[in-house]
Design a protein around this motif. Structure first.
Motif, PDB file in Angstrom:
ATOM      1  N   ARG A  15      -6.052   7.035  -4.501  1.00 31.08           N
ATOM      2  CA  ARG A  15      -5.988   7.593  -3.140  1.00 31.08           C
ATOM      3  C   ARG A  15      -7.270   7.308  -2.366  1.00 31.08           C
ATOM      4  O   ARG A  15      -7.225   7.057  -1.168  1.00 31.08           O
ATOM      5  CB  ARG A  15      -5.730   9.098  -3.176  1.00 31.08           C
ATOM      6  CG  ARG A  15      -4.352   9.482  -3.643  1.00 31.08           C
ATOM      7  CD  ARG A  15      -3.261   9.035  -2.726  1.00 31.08           C
ATOM      8  NE  ARG A  15      -3.357   9.708  -1.454  1.00 31.08           N
ATOM      9  CZ  ARG A  15      -2.652   9.389  -0.375  1.00 31.08           C
ATOM     10  NH1 ARG A  15      -1.798   8.397  -0.419  1.00 31.08           N
ATOM     11  NH2 ARG A  15      -2.803  10.038   0.747  1.00 31.08           N
TER      12      ARG A  15
ATOM     13  N   GLY B 215     -11.415   9.786   0.200  1.00 33.40           N
ATOM     14  CA  GLY B 215     -11.213   8.483   0.826  1.00 33.40           C
ATOM     15  C   GLY B 215     -11.646   8.474   2.280  1.00 33.40           C
ATOM     16  O   GLY B 215     -12.185   7.477   2.773  1.00 33.40           O
ATOM     17  N   GLY B 216     -11.418   9.583   2.965  1.00 31.00           N
ATOM     18  CA  GLY B 216     -11.885   9.691   4.341  1.00 31.00           C
ATOM     19  C   GLY B 216     -13.396   9.571   4.435  1.00 31.00           C
ATOM     20  O   GLY B 216     -13.933   8.907   5.324  1.00 31.00           O
TER      21      GLY B 216
ATOM     22  N   THR C  88       1.476   6.147  -1.304  1.00 32.51           N
ATOM     23  CA  THR C  88       1.618   7.115  -0.228  1.00 32.51           C
ATOM     24  C   THR C  88       2.626   8.190  -0.638  1.00 32.51           C
ATOM     25  O   THR C  88       3.366   8.036  -1.609  1.00 32.51           O
ATOM     26  CB  THR C  88       2.072   6.436   1.075  1.00 32.51           C
ATOM     27  OG1 THR C  88       3.327   5.789   0.850  1.00 32.51           O
ATOM     28  CG2 THR C  88       1.046   5.431   1.571  1.00 32.51           C
TER      29      THR C  88
ATOM     30  N   THR D 256      -7.426  11.868  -1.043  1.00 30.69           N
ATOM     31  CA  THR D 256      -7.314  11.587   0.388  1.00 30.69           C
ATOM     32  C   THR D 256      -8.566  12.037   1.129  1.00 30.69           C
ATOM     33  O   THR D 256      -9.101  11.298   1.967  1.00 30.69           O
ATOM     34  CB  THR D 256      -6.064  12.275   0.968  1.00 30.69           C
ATOM     35  OG1 THR D 256      -4.907  11.773   0.294  1.00 30.69           O
ATOM     36  CG2 THR D 256      -5.924  12.023   2.455  1.00 30.69           C
TER      37      THR D 256
ATOM     38  N   THR E 258       0.835  -1.204   0.000  1.00 25.76           N
ATOM     39  CA  THR E 258       0.000   0.000   0.000  1.00 25.76           C
ATOM     40  C   THR E 258       0.867   1.251   0.000  1.00 25.76           C
ATOM     41  O   THR E 258       0.441   2.302  -0.467  1.00 25.76           O
ATOM     42  CB  THR E 258      -0.951  -0.007   1.215  1.00 25.76           C
ATOM     43  OG1 THR E 258      -1.784  -1.165   1.126  1.00 25.76           O
ATOM     44  CG2 THR E 258      -1.826   1.217   1.256  1.00 25.76           C
TER      45      THR E 258
ATOM     46  N   THR F 208      -6.838   3.759  -1.303  1.00 22.79           N
ATOM     47  CA  THR F 208      -5.773   3.627  -0.310  1.00 22.79           C
ATOM     48  C   THR F 208      -6.231   4.149   1.047  1.00 22.79           C
ATOM     49  O   THR F 208      -6.046   3.491   2.070  1.00 22.79           O
ATOM     50  CB  THR F 208      -4.512   4.382  -0.766  1.00 22.79           C
ATOM     51  OG1 THR F 208      -4.081   3.826  -2.004  1.00 22.79           O
ATOM     52  CG2 THR F 208      -3.399   4.275   0.249  1.00 22.79           C
ATOM     53  N   THR F 209      -6.847   5.318   1.050  1.00 23.43           N
ATOM     54  CA  THR F 209      -7.260   5.936   2.305  1.00 23.43           C
ATOM     55  C   THR F 209      -8.546   5.326   2.848  1.00 23.43           C
ATOM     56  O   THR F 209      -8.641   5.020   4.038  1.00 23.43           O
ATOM     57  CB  THR F 209      -7.460   7.455   2.107  1.00 23.43           C
ATOM     58  OG1 THR F 209      -6.287   8.007   1.523  1.00 23.43           O
ATOM     59  CG2 THR F 209      -7.736   8.149   3.412  1.00 23.43           C
TER      60      THR F 209
ATOM     61  N   GLY G 287      -6.409   1.473   3.999  1.00 25.27           N
ATOM     62  CA  GLY G 287      -5.949   1.988   5.280  1.00 25.27           C
ATOM     63  C   GLY G 287      -6.861   1.612   6.429  1.00 25.27           C
ATOM     64  O   GLY G 287      -6.439   1.503   7.575  1.00 25.27           O
TER      65      GLY G 287
END
Length: 172
Positions: free
Chosen positions: A100, A49-50, A16, A46, A12, A103-104, A108
């Motif tokens: 992203r 993604g949150g 980043t 990002t 992952t 990933t986020t 994550g």
């Protein structure tokens, strides 16, 4: 379970900031983009993604993390491979925002939900091993990708990062 999630954490790292910074100089020079334009895609992805994580968390609770991780790793690995073929800014933005977000919002989050469910007595150790592998990815991945950028090109490095993600994360 810890080993598989640790391998996923290691790969992952390809999406980043320590690793993406390897691509910053060669891509901004080739396409004549500013650094702000380059990092804008990561910022948008990002944040989105949150927000996605809010919806993914309950899905992991309900269905488990296996298929969610498979989808996440497939998309991020594919985005890295496809990034090698970009020629326009919008292509970069689409691929990086999607990568992203995954990933986020997925990769994550999933280990932080999966590991506490499987481990009670040695939960701290399991989480520490998974986190250590992620940090090792932050240390190792930029080095081998920078070597590839120096020897070949950023496009080859991007393809290799995607293939490594698929090989190390999807196969186990």
């Amino acid at each position: 379970i810890v080993v598989v999630l640790a391998l996923g954490g290691f790969t992952t790292s390809a999406e980043t900031l320590p690793v993406l910074s390897v691509f910053l100089k060669p891509m901004t020079e080739e396409f004549h983009w500013s650094r702000s334009v380059f990092t804008g895609a990561m910022t948008i992805g990002t944040v989105l993604g949150g927000f996605l994580a809010i919806g993914v968390g309950p899905l992991i609770d309900r269905f488990g993390g296996r298929w969610i991780l498979i989808v996440g790793f497939s998309i991020v690995g594919g985005s890295l491979i496809l990034m090698a073929g970009i020629s326009e800014l919008w292509q970069f933005y689409v691929l990086q925002i999607v990568a992203r977000i995954m990933t986020t919002g997925v990769l994550g989050l999933a280990p932080r939900v999966i590991l506490p469910k499987w481990f009670v007595a040695k939960r701290g150790r399991a989480i520490a091993v998974e986190q250590l592998a992620g940090r090792m990815g932050h240390a190792v991945t930029p080095v081998y990708l920078q070597l590839l950028v120096s020897l070949r090109s950023w496009r080859i490095a991007s393809i290799v990062a995607g293939i490594v993600m698929w090989a190390v994360s999807l196969l186990p």
